[in-house]
Design a protein around this motif. Structure first.
Motif, PDB file in Angstrom:
ATOM      1  N   LEU A  69      49.405  36.539  36.565  1.00 50.44           N
ATOM      2  CA  LEU A  69      49.183  36.791  38.782  1.00 50.44           C
ATOM      3  C   LEU A  69      47.720  37.287  39.113  1.00 50.44           C
ATOM      4  O   LEU A  69      47.702  36.775  40.165  1.00 50.44           O
ATOM      5  CB  LEU A  69      49.930  38.243  38.569  1.00 50.44           C
ATOM      6  CG  LEU A  69      51.461  38.494  38.676  1.00 50.44           C
ATOM      7  CD1 LEU A  69      52.351  39.371  38.638  1.00 50.44           C
ATOM      8  CD2 LEU A  69      52.149  37.259  38.810  1.00 50.44           C
ATOM      9  N   TYR A  70      47.001  37.584  38.306  1.00 47.59           N
ATOM     10  CA  TYR A  70      45.559  37.603  38.986  1.00 47.59           C
ATOM     11  C   TYR A  70      44.918  36.735  40.337  1.00 47.59           C
ATOM     12  O   TYR A  70      44.646  36.918  41.560  1.00 47.59           O
ATOM     13  CB  TYR A  70      44.430  37.581  37.949  1.00 47.59           C
ATOM     14  CG  TYR A  70      43.578  37.502  38.519  1.00 47.59           C
ATOM     15  CD1 TYR A  70      43.041  38.883  38.910  1.00 47.59           C
ATOM     16  CD2 TYR A  70      42.212  36.978  38.223  1.00 47.59           C
ATOM     17  CE1 TYR A  70      41.316  39.291  39.262  1.00 47.59           C
ATOM     18  CE2 TYR A  70      40.983  36.842  38.644  1.00 47.59           C
ATOM     19  CZ  TYR A  70      40.378  38.142  39.566  1.00 47.59           C
ATOM     20  OH  TYR A  70      39.187  38.111  40.138  1.00 47.59           O
ATOM     21  N   PRO A  71      44.969  35.396  39.494  1.00 46.55           N
ATOM     22  CA  PRO A  71      44.889  33.975  40.683  1.00 46.55           C
ATOM     23  C   PRO A  71      46.061  34.069  41.872  1.00 46.55           C
ATOM     24  O   PRO A  71      45.118  33.996  42.958  1.00 46.55           O
ATOM     25  CB  PRO A  71      45.134  32.741  39.698  1.00 46.55           C
ATOM     26  CG  PRO A  71      44.990  32.817  38.629  1.00 46.55           C
ATOM     27  CD  PRO A  71      46.035  34.834  38.604  1.00 46.55           C
ATOM     28  N   LEU A  72      46.698  34.613  41.799  1.00 50.02           N
ATOM     29  CA  LEU A  72      47.746  34.814  43.049  1.00 50.02           C
ATOM     30  C   LEU A  72      47.413  35.927  44.098  1.00 50.02           C
ATOM     31  O   LEU A  72      46.941  36.012  44.957  1.00 50.02           O
ATOM     32  CB  LEU A  72      48.867  34.981  42.516  1.00 50.02           C
ATOM     33  CG  LEU A  72      50.411  35.255  43.971  1.00 50.02           C
ATOM     34  CD1 LEU A  72      50.243  33.475  44.525  1.00 50.02           C
ATOM     35  CD2 LEU A  72      52.218  34.397  43.375  1.00 50.02           C
ATOM     36  N   GLN A  73      46.561  36.855  43.089  1.00 49.91           N
ATOM     37  CA  GLN A  73      45.845  37.774  43.889  1.00 49.91           C
ATOM     38  C   GLN A  73      45.150  38.328  44.668  1.00 49.91           C
ATOM     39  O   GLN A  73      44.318  38.431  45.317  1.00 49.91           O
ATOM     40  CB  GLN A  73      45.976  39.113  43.047  1.00 49.91           C
ATOM     41  CG  GLN A  73      47.742  39.693  42.040  1.00 49.91           C
ATOM     42  CD  GLN A  73      47.586  41.073  41.417  1.00 49.91           C
ATOM     43  OE1 GLN A  73      46.245  40.943  40.685  1.00 49.91           O
ATOM     44  NE2 GLN A  73      48.242  41.733  40.529  1.00 49.91           N
ATOM     45  N   THR A 106      46.062  35.742  47.904  1.00 50.71           N
ATOM     46  CA  THR A 106      46.311  36.486  48.319  1.00 50.71           C
ATOM     47  C   THR A 106      45.386  37.778  49.062  1.00 50.71           C
ATOM     48  O   THR A 106      45.168  37.903  50.284  1.00 50.71           O
ATOM     49  CB  THR A 106      47.548  37.619  48.034  1.00 50.71           C
ATOM     50  OG1 THR A 106      48.262  36.722  47.368  1.00 50.71           O
ATOM     51  CG2 THR A 106      48.208  38.860  49.865  1.00 50.71           C
ATOM     52  N   LEU A 107      44.214  38.061  48.217  1.00 56.94           N
ATOM     53  CA  LEU A 107      43.249  38.956  48.798  1.00 56.94           C
ATOM     54  C   LEU A 107      42.009  38.554  49.682  1.00 56.94           C
ATOM     55  O   LEU A 107      41.630  39.464  50.500  1.00 56.94           O
ATOM     56  CB  LEU A 107      41.970  39.784  47.646  1.00 56.94           C
ATOM     57  CG  LEU A 107      43.750  40.689  47.446  1.00 56.94           C
ATOM     58  CD1 LEU A 107      43.166  41.210  45.448  1.00 56.94           C
ATOM     59  CD2 LEU A 107      43.958  42.306  48.029  1.00 56.94           C
ATOM     60  N   GLN A 108      42.219  36.944  49.133  1.00 59.94           N
ATOM     61  CA  GLN A 108      40.149  36.598  50.194  1.00 59.94           C
ATOM     62  C   GLN A 108      41.422  36.457  51.840  1.00 59.94           C
ATOM     63  O   GLN A 108      40.046  36.586  52.382  1.00 59.94           O
ATOM     64  CB  GLN A 108      40.675  35.290  50.178  1.00 59.94           C
ATOM     65  CG  GLN A 108      40.142  34.846  48.014  1.00 59.94           C
ATOM     66  CD  GLN A 108      39.208  35.911  48.047  1.00 59.94           C
ATOM     67  OE1 GLN A 108      37.954  35.611  48.600  1.00 59.94           O
ATOM     68  NE2 GLN A 108      39.313  36.388  46.643  1.00 59.94           N
ATOM     69  N   GLN A 164      37.760  42.093  56.384  1.00 58.30           N
ATOM     70  CA  GLN A 164      36.428  43.168  56.316  1.00 58.30           C
ATOM     71  C   GLN A 164      34.809  42.597  55.928  1.00 58.30           C
ATOM     72  O   GLN A 164      34.346  43.414  56.734  1.00 58.30           O
ATOM     73  CB  GLN A 164      37.608  43.714  54.954  1.00 58.30           C
ATOM     74  CG  GLN A 164      39.172  44.473  54.769  1.00 58.30           C
ATOM     75  CD  GLN A 164      39.192  44.992  53.177  1.00 58.30           C
ATOM     76  OE1 GLN A 164      37.942  44.351  52.499  1.00 58.30           O
ATOM     77  NE2 GLN A 164      39.178  45.677  53.072  1.00 58.30           N
ATOM     78  N   TRP A 165      34.840  41.755  55.989  1.00 57.58           N
ATOM     79  CA  TRP A 165      33.305  40.824  55.936  1.00 57.58           C
ATOM     80  C   TRP A 165      32.958  40.896  57.112  1.00 57.58           C
ATOM     81  O   TRP A 165      31.938  41.262  57.457  1.00 57.58           O
ATOM     82  CB  TRP A 165      33.449  39.540  54.715  1.00 57.58           C
ATOM     83  CG  TRP A 165      31.679  39.281  55.033  1.00 57.58           C
ATOM     84  CD1 TRP A 165      30.958  39.382  54.023  1.00 57.58           C
ATOM     85  CD2 TRP A 165      31.931  38.105  55.736  1.00 57.58           C
ATOM     86  NE1 TRP A 165      30.134  39.114  54.052  1.00 57.58           N
ATOM     87  CE2 TRP A 165      30.362  38.609  54.867  1.00 57.58           C
ATOM     88  CE3 TRP A 165      31.251  37.515  56.505  1.00 57.58           C
ATOM     89  CZ2 TRP A 165      29.415  37.241  55.724  1.00 57.58           C
ATOM     90  CZ3 TRP A 165      30.528  36.383  57.247  1.00 57.58           C
ATOM     91  CH2 TRP A 165      29.712  36.383  57.010  1.00 57.58           C
ATOM     92  N   VAL A 166      33.137  39.830  57.974  1.00 62.27           N
ATOM     93  CA  VAL A 166      33.362  39.745  59.710  1.00 62.27           C
ATOM     94  C   VAL A 166      33.056  41.044  60.012  1.00 62.27           C
ATOM     95  O   VAL A 166      31.820  41.107  61.043  1.00 62.27           O
ATOM     96  CB  VAL A 166      34.597  39.156  60.229  1.00 62.27           C
ATOM     97  CG1 VAL A 166      33.869  39.080  61.626  1.00 62.27           C
ATOM     98  CG2 VAL A 166      34.517  37.332  59.465  1.00 62.27           C
ATOM     99  N   GLY A 167      34.394  42.104  59.920  1.00 65.62           N
ATOM    100  CA  GLY A 167      33.669  43.345  60.548  1.00 65.62           C
ATOM    101  C   GLY A 167      33.054  44.068  60.458  1.00 65.62           C
ATOM    102  O   GLY A 167      32.159  44.781  60.783  1.00 65.62           O
ATOM    103  N   GLN A 168      32.339  44.311  58.416  1.00 63.69           N
ATOM    104  CA  GLN A 168      31.441  44.657  58.083  1.00 63.69           C
ATOM    105  C   GLN A 168      30.169  44.169  58.864  1.00 63.69           C
ATOM    106  O   GLN A 168      29.336  44.737  58.771  1.00 63.69           O
ATOM    107  CB  GLN A 168      31.332  44.595  56.820  1.00 63.69           C
ATOM    108  CG  GLN A 168      30.245  46.053  55.945  1.00 63.69           C
ATOM    109  CD  GLN A 168      29.778  45.044  54.970  1.00 63.69           C
ATOM    110  OE1 GLN A 168      31.384  44.910  54.330  1.00 63.69           O
ATOM    111  NE2 GLN A 168      29.721  46.331  53.963  1.00 63.69           N
TER     112      GLN A 168
END
Length: 295
Positions: free
Chosen positions: A55-59, A62-64, A70-74
């Motif tokens: 399931l790690y690749p799917l996770q 999904t988190l990207q 978050q990166w854009v906001g930071q």
């Protein structure tokens, strides 16, 4: 159609099978048995590891999007903070430039007035930077060791200060290191000047490095010193250059011991957190103004 040939069994749509309650009880019991066996034998750990690996690749995929947001906001937050810091730095630089111009103007006026009055020009003492290596493991002697010694031109009695005020003075000099007795030593006295009232007194340390403090001795009860007054070196001892920050008055008690007022002050220097210091070139100290050397 003969009655005997009619299908009497219910259609599949209406077949109930095993009752739902029975299924619930059986599956619950099976789940409890599996949990107990897993807690004892840990047989499900490889299964969970394999499932997590699959399931790690799917996770990750999904988190990207979340990480991108978050990166854009930071990024924009840091950009705004950097712009704010840059604006403050420009304002501070402008203020410092204005103060530097004022100081230079006052220094020029001071030189001209001294020439007119025939006074000797004050010579700014030379200084060298040093780093504090460690504090002496003596609870009764607040002192530190710096990485400058006789080879670098350090002499006994040299005043030492950090970026905030007078820290102490050199009391022992070795070839590559020196021992600095902190200003809070109970046997170390320093002549101070109240910048608001012009009063001159001697300040003594309380002997504590954890809770540093200074006390002014022989202060009259009718003193004009008040909490918040800034104390600087007076320079009358010939050791400390005049005008160096020493402490800030914290409390003034009208009735002290022996008929004098009790004045307590907080040192300006960071006696516990200082890392880098300046060692000033000393003059000939007056008797009784330096710390007593330990045997």
């Amino acid at each position: 159609m003969p009655l005997g040939t009619v299908e009497r069994t219910p259609p599949p749509f209406f077949k109930q099978g095993t009752p739902a309650l029975t299924k619930l009880l059986v599956l619950s019991a099976l789940a409890i048995v599996l949990m107990v066996v897993d807690a004892r034998l840990r047989w499900a750990a490889p299964v969970r590891a394999g499932v997590a690996t699959l399931l790690y690749p799917l996770q990750w995929l999904t988190l990207q999007p979340v990480r991108a947001v978050q990166w854009v906001g930071q990024h924009f937050g840091e950009l705004q903070a950097a712009q704010t810091d840059a604006r403050r730095a420009r304002e501070l630089l402008a203020q410092q430039a204005q103060r530097a111009g004022l100081v230079e103007h006052l220094a020029q006026e001071n030189r001209e007035l001294r020439r007119l009055l025939g006074l000797r020009e004050r010579v700014s003492p030379s200084a060298q930077a040093a780093e504090i290596l460690y504090a002496l493991p003596d609870a009764y002697v607040p002192a530190v060791v710096i990485d400058r010694g006789a080879l670098q031109g350090v002499r006994e009695g040299s005043p030492v200060m950090d970026g905030f005020g007078v820290l102490g003075q050199v009391t022992r000099v070795y070839p590559g290191t020196s021992e600095v007795t902190l200003l809070v030593h109970h046997q170390l006295a320093i002549p101070v000047l109240n910048t608001r009232t012009g009063e001159r007194y001697l300040a003594y340390g309380n002997g504590s490095r954890d809770e540093p403090g200074l006390s002014l001795r022989f202060v009259p009860v009718q003193t004009a010193t008040r909490p918040g007054d800034v104390l600087v070196t007076s320079g009358i001892d010939g050791l400390y250059p005049p005008g160096l920050p020493v402490a800030t008055v914290v409390t003034v008690a009208a009735e002290g011991s022996e008929g004098f007022a009790q004045v307590l002050a907080q040192p300006a220097a960071r006696t516990r957190d200082a890392l880098h210091v300046l060692v000033l070139e000393p003059a000939q100290p007056a008797p009784g103004t330096t710390a007593e050397h330990r045997p």
